[in-house]
Design an enzyme around this catalytic site. Sequence first.
Site, PDB file in Angstrom:
ATOM      1  N   SER A 256       6.078  -2.869  -1.673  1.00  0.00           N
ATOM      2  CA  SER A 256       5.521  -4.189  -2.867  1.00  0.00           C
ATOM      3  C   SER A 256       4.472  -3.930  -3.845  1.00  0.00           C
ATOM      4  CB  SER A 256       5.961  -5.388  -2.195  1.00  0.00           C
ATOM      5  OG  SER A 256       4.562  -5.656  -1.026  1.00  0.00           O
ATOM      6  N   CYS A 344       5.079  -2.382  14.761  1.00  0.00           N
ATOM      7  CA  CYS A 344       3.506  -2.581  14.920  1.00  0.00           C
ATOM      8  C   CYS A 344       2.778  -3.851  15.401  1.00  0.00           C
ATOM      9  CB  CYS A 344       2.824  -1.865  14.067  1.00  0.00           C
ATOM     10  SG  CYS A 344       2.639  -3.074  12.773  1.00  0.00           S
TER      11      CYS A 344
END
Length: 401
Positions: A256, A344
């Site tokens: 993005s 993560c």
Amino acid sequence: MSMPPISLPTIRLKPKANARAIRHGAPWVYDNEIVTDRRTKALAPGSIARLADAENGFLALVAVNPNSRIFARVLDRDEEADIDRDWIAARIKAALAHRDHLYDAPFYRLAHAEADGLPGVVIDRFGDTAVLQPNAAWADARADLFVEALQSVTGVSNVLLNGSGRARSLEGLTDQSSLLAGSITAPIPVQMNGATYIADLMEGQKTGLFFDQRPNHAFAQRLAKGGEVLDVFSHVGGFALATLAGGAATAMSVDSSAAALDLATRGAHEMGASDRFETRKGDAFDVMSALFEEGRRFDVVICDPPAFAPSKPALEKGLRAYERVALMAAKLVREGGYLGLCSCSHAADLEKFRTACNRGIGRAARSAQLIHTGFAGADHPLMPQLAESGYLKALFYRMMP
């Protein structure tokens, strides 16, 4: 900045707190485990104190932050230790010795917080530059000592303080970044697994580059030889550039951030792989949906999203997001191809993450073999007593014909 041990204040565990855990290596003491009174609440964030059990027996020297859920972080179990520049330098020297065994070039995570004996402190090294991320008040207050220690031990000229990240906000610290020593005039090229990444240390995400995925990039290279690769949530080229370096026919980066994709494009150019590399800017879910509708399919699809479950309250929503990623990505993999899914998120352990991914693949009406489970590289060591230090998970599947 340090005080003689004899003059340090003492904080005590409540009678029902688990002193044995501290004796056996647990690095954190939460605010509900400490006897808190007007004196302890008045301690300055980042100050050093003696931690004692309920019977006033010494346990450790700790860094204190009354404003944090983590009230105390264990620094040293030697009551006579002096938390000064030399103490910091000794910890950095020990961390450096490990990295010198691992890598031929000075590009790595130099200090991984509690696991390297520096609670809350992340240091990434980019050649002559170190990026310091002090995510605990004690280290933030001693940033000048870290600069001196880093320069004396490693010889780096430039030190940048990176003030971004959720961990700092939880400590009540500012989100401002600043150059503490030297100068940084341009993004830095980093060689990793044969690929060239362009790390923007001043304006990029986190410390500029994710060193933790190095071994997973290397595994993906083996899967992608001669194939077409889609790298979603690519950042500065992550898996895409690694697979191009390993012989992939083509690779597409999806992100993005236009700035991140520009850096990825620069990296591909530096590698001489511009003709095999393309980017697509946009929301990852929207782009994956569009690619499916276009009939695009890939030999390898890898998704490395940001932490969808950074905390326990966000866990269920985060797991649903990981399931959705797996569902959409699985539909884009050719039969016999490979799917890599990464997380993560501290709050999503390996079992929960794997279950979410398996569910998403099943909802895509695909069957798969789980062929490899990857973790962060050895420059991101895990502290056995602290599960949070082992945050990264990478699952690689072969999509069955």
